[in-house]
Write an enzyme that holds these catalytic residues in place. Structure first.
Site, short mmCIF file in Angstrom:
data_model
loop_
_atom_site.label_atom_id
_atom_site.label_comp_id
_atom_site.label_asym_id
_atom_site.label_seq_id
_atom_site.Cartn_x
_atom_site.Cartn_y
_atom_site.Cartn_z
CB SER A 159 -24.12 -37.35 105.16
OG SER A 159 -25.16 -38.55 105.11
CB SER A 217 -25.77 -40.47 107.28
OG SER A 217 -24.62 -40.56 106.96
CE LYS A 255 -28.05 -37.65 102.90
NZ LYS A 255 -27.31 -38.73 103.69
#
Lengths: 474, 488
Positions: free
Chosen positions: A152, A176, A77
């Site tokens: 996220s 997330s 990420k």
């Protein structure tokens, strides 16, 4: 090439001479090439590097010197530092930034011969539940590209869902990793707070932030967790507890019988999508059939968890994001003419709407006049939530909830209603507020064919139990 | 403008000081790189100090060692459970946008610094708290440059902030307090104590009230004081300024003012800046630091002798005057040098004088510290012993032997004196011959002496000394001269 369910399968094929790392990397690269333009998952693809490393790892495998994660191709990420690679937290404010060091997680992955294939889109500074708040544009759900993948770590979930890598390293501050895992039909583990070093993870809310893992199998997650977890001299908040051999534990054939508390809200509340309530019922039956005890319980302070979470995380975020000021690196507004306008213009132009909303909210709750009414009170409520959660785990092995109140929603659904979007985190934030581990596993699909996830929450440092129960249901 | 003396007749100043001392730890407070002074800009900066995304702070335990030392020296309570707080504000020299500090749990609470008043009495200035925090970088505004620059070498260097009680009642007391703090941090070897270089910094809080009043007046904080002298000037300026406002019936607000060293005046910052809301909250990136009893005991065992302990020893054991003791204890290394020298002699006063005069002269001339002084304390003690034993005259010791010693620091003073034939001549036969020779050369003077001009003895002595190049034992020479003259 087939979609490998686990690293063990990959290694088996490699041993049989059917596969090598280079071919595997080429397979993922091909998938990325085919799907990325539509799904917008990877914002950087380290193709040459990954191939080069693949060849090196192939040599090591031949020589019998390969590490534990040889053959595992990983995506990271865009909030995780990788030396000499771009790092932007999907934000304009880090425009052009290149990390000068690697996160402990990355160091440990590489040391065990994992291959990093690229950097994944996400919500800006990991703030969001839809992966729409990104300078790179939204990531789309592979199950239905008109829908969000959650956030996220949305792209990290889609990457695994769409077989663009075997495993993703995400981050989980309020859900997330688990919420997008649920939306995309993959597994998402948020370990105990402090289980994995945060060195090299861009901070959103330091006392909540966790590195999380998204994968296809509990085995891959167990093995990877074993590699990346544990004490680290760079992070003084990381736990000094020895790291259990999760993978070996998972392979043991014993089938412990657990006591499971199921949150009444998750099966009875009308606001929860009917298909999800249905899935919950089915899961409960399945668990009972396996010999586990399941009790429906109420968690009386559930309604306070979300406000507590938003007060405390925004407070920490307002301070954590103060460093992005245009002085030392990243974006600097070309309109700036003096110090004040440098700050104002840089930050106004560099941050997206959701990030600004949270910075303002956090600054407000920490301001002298409102400090006690919000911050102090929320700290107190957090302590109560922790105590209540601890108490729950004196009686039960797990708390079972749906991961999300609904399945993946269409892009743009909540653009004008952030509070409604925040409700997507209803069931996931508790684990972060209390600092306990939680996992989301796929448990079915709704009438539109969209994945449904259920969540198990366990007591601190009981990741192996989470992985065990997950395996029994998958 | 009102005169300070007039103001002081009517009003009593109430002053408190906040002193920041930069700690001499090798590395920074929460970052791994070296804490350096005077290096090229931005050469001692890590990703932690520059607040790159993804970094975390880590506590340098030496910072605690140093702060605990200061606390023990001041008689403070040492806090067991320490957590850190973030003090949030924006400034280009503050890379993270917050400073890691101790707001709620200062490492030290209470205690005092004792100052000497002009009348010879001492006064205790209470310490409210001492806490640990990190320094900011340095903004540089270069003449003619459109942009400002920042040097982050200093960012993250550990500081302790020593906050006094409002116990100070004059600019002179504030000055004396600062002198004591500087002396103390230097004794403890935790800070350079150099205000001009910024390793010691001071903000003052000044208010005044009518004499006899118990209530505090409106307090003003003055910053930007970069020398002891300026602290004094700023306080005196503020006392008069506030008195004038009160006399004119004008009210004034609690605010932060800056001192301008050129004009000697203080000026107001825009209220916007002085009304900063720092939004303190506990630093979530650091775990609490527990200071155990064992830790405190370890530091206690490492404590060097403190100035007042040496002062007491020098006055009581060595019988020095308070003045001499004060001079010798003003610098730790000189005091320790003296103390060591006293292990080799009982001539305490003579050694004190030798160090205060001859040794210090040498150090001043070459701008040396005592560490760089070539002679060991024992050598000075030996030298003083030679004089006391009459083996060498003070005059020869000071003019000849001492310079020789400085050039030959490895040779024992007595051996050196012998090599250069500086030892007092106590050989009676040899001296008697010289005495007789001198007397024979001045028959008329002998006559005059005989006739009662006894003062001429000095002239004869001078001649004997000249003939022996000063090495004659003065007592012996005098006796021989008298005997010989009487005999004639």
């Amino acid at each position: 090439m087939k979609n490998y369910h686990s690293l063990a399968e990959i290694r088996r094929d490699m041993e049989e001479g059917l596969l090598n790392c280079e071919a595997l990397v080429r397979h993922y690269l091909k998938n990325i090439e085919e799907k990325n333009s539509q799904l917008n998952v990877f914002v950087s693809v380290y193709a040459d590097e990954a191939l080069q490393r693949a060849r090196e790892v192939d040599e090591k495998i031949k020589a019998g010197t390969a590490g534990k994660l040889a053959g595992l191709v990983v995506g990271i990420k865009d909030v995780i530092c990788y030396q000499d690679h771009p790092l932007q937290a999907a934000s304009k404010i880090l425009d052009g930034f290149v990390s000068q060091f690697s996160a402990t997680v990355v160091e440990r992955l590489l040391a065990e011969d994992a291959i990093i294939i690229g950097r994944q889109n996400c919500d800006e500074f990991a703030m969001g539940s839809s992966n729409e708040n990104s300078v790179y544009g939204p990531t789309r759900n592979a199950a239905d590209p008109e829908r969000v993948p959650g956030g996220s770590s949305g792209a990290s979930a889609v990457a695994v869902q769409a077989d663009m890598c075997q495993l993703s390293i995400g981050s989980d501050t309020g859900g997330s990793v688990r919420q997008p895992a649920a939306f995309c039909g993959v597994i998402g583990l948020k370990p105990t707070y402090s289980r994995i070093s945060r060195w090299g993870l861009i901070a959103y809310a330091s006392s909540f932030d966790c590195i999380g893992l998204i994968g296809k199998s509990p085995e891959d997650i167990a093995l990877t967790l074993e590699v990346v977890a544990g004490a680290d001299e760079h992070d003084s908040t990381v736990s000094q507890r020895p790291v259990p051999a999760y993978a070996a534990y998972l392979q043991r054939e014993d089938a412990p019988k657990y006591r499971i508390a199921c949150l009444r809200e998750g099966i009875e509340n009308e606001a929860i999508a009917p298909a999800i309530r249905q899935t919950m019922q089915e899961s409960i039956e399945k668990l009972r059939k396996q010999g586990h005890e399941v009790e429906i319980i109420d968690f009386p302070i559930l309604q306070y968890i979300l406000p507590t979470y938003y007060i405390l995380t925004t407070a920490e975020a307002s301070s954590n994001l103060a460093r992005y000021d245009g002085v030392r690196y990243g974006y600097r507004s070309p309109q700036a003419s003096d110090l004040e306008s440098l700050y104002k213009k840089t930050r106004s132009e560099g941050f997206g709407r959701e990030v600004k909303r949270r910075i303002i909210l956090g600054t407000f709750v920490l301001s002298a006049d409102y400090y006690d009414a919000y911050y102090t009170k929320a700290q107190r409520v957090r302590r109560i939530i922790k105590e209540q959660t601890d108490k729950l785990f004196e009686q039960y092995d797990f708390l079972l909830t749906p991961t999300t109140p609904d399945t993946a929603f269409p892009l743009g659904s909540f653009q004008d209603d952030p509070v409604k979007m925040y409700l997507a985190d209803l069931f996931t934030v508790q684990a972060n507020v209390a600092g306990v581990p939680a996992i989301s596993i796929p448990a079915g699909k709704d009438e539109k064919g969209l994945p449904i996830g259920i969540q198990f929450i366990a007591n601190r440092f009981e990741e192996e139990k989470l992985l065990k129960i997950s395996r029994s249901l998958l | 403008m009102m005169k300070l003396e007039e103001v002081l007749k009517k009003y009593e100043p109430v002053i408190g000081l906040e002193v920041h001392a930069q700690l001499k730890t090798r590395s920074k407070a929460f970052a791994p790189e070296e804490a350096v002074y005077g290096a090229l800009p931005n050469t001692s900066v890590s990703v932690v100090t520059l607040a790159h995304p993804g970094v975390l702070p880590k506590v340098n335990k030496r910072t605690f060692d140093f702060a605990i030392k200061m606390g023990l020296a001041c008689g403070s309570q040492i806090t067991e459970y320490n957590f850190f707080d973030r003090k949030n504000y924006f400034y280009p020299d503050l890379p993270k946008g917050y400073q890691i500090s101790q707001d709620k749990t200062p490492i030290c609470r209470g205690g005092a610094i004792h100052i000497k008043l002009p009348d010879g009495t001492t006064k205790a200035i209470g310490i409210t708290r001492i806490h640990i925090e990190e320094d900011a970088g340095k903004s540089m505004h270069i003449e003619g440059e459109e942009e400002s620059f920042v040097d982050f070498n200093r960012a993250g260097v550990p500081l302790i902030e020593i906050v006094s009680e409002p116990d100070i009642r004059s600019a002179d007391e504030a000055y004396a307090y600062l002198v004591e703090i500087r002396k103390l941090v230097r004794y403890l070897d935790i800070c350079d104590g150099n205000m001009e270089e910024g390793s010691l910094r001071c903000d003052v809080n000044v208010s005044i009230r009518p004499r006899g009043s118990e209530r505090f007046g409106t307090r003003v904080e003055v910053k930007n004081l970069n020398s002891f002298g300026n602290v004094k000037r700023a306080i005196e300026f503020e006392i008069v300024r506030q008195a004038e406002l009160i006399e004119r019936g004008e009210s004034f607000v609690q605010e932060t003012r800056m001192f301008n060293a050129e004009t000697g005046q203080t000026y107001s910052l825009r209220t916007k800046e002085s009304l900063n809301d720092y939004r303190y909250f506990p630093e979530p990136d650091l775990t609490p630091v527990y200071v155990t009893q064992e830790w405190i005991e370890r530091i206690q065992a490492e404590m060097p002798p403190l100035p007042w302990e040496l002062f007491d020893k020098f006055t009581k054991e060595y019988g020095l005057s308070e003045y001499d003791a004060e001079v010798l204890t003003s610098e730790r290394d000189i005091a320790l040098y003296y103390d060591e020298a006293c292990q080799y002699t009982k001539e305490y006063k003579a050694v004190a004088n030798w160090i205060s005069v001859q040794v210090k002269a040498y150090l001043n001339e070459l701008a040396y510290t005592i560490d760089e002084f070539p002679l060991k304390p024992k050598a000075i003690a030996d030298l003083v012993n030679l004089i006391a034993e009459g083996k060498i005259t003070h005059n020869i010791a000071s003019k000849q032997l001492y310079p020789l010693m400085l050039e030959n620091p490895d040779i024992e003073p007595e051996a050196l004196a012998q090599q250069h034939q500086l030892i007092v001549n106590t050989n009676t036969d040899e001296l008697l011959g010289i005495v007789k020779e001198v007397i024979a050369r001045f028959p008329d003077k002998v006559e005059e002496y005989k006739n009662g001009k006894k003062g001429l003895l000095g002239m004869f002595m001078g001649q004997v000394m000249r003939a022996t190049q000063g090495k004659a034992d003065p007592k012996l020479a005098t006796r021989l001269l008298q005997e010989e003259l009487e005999r004639l």
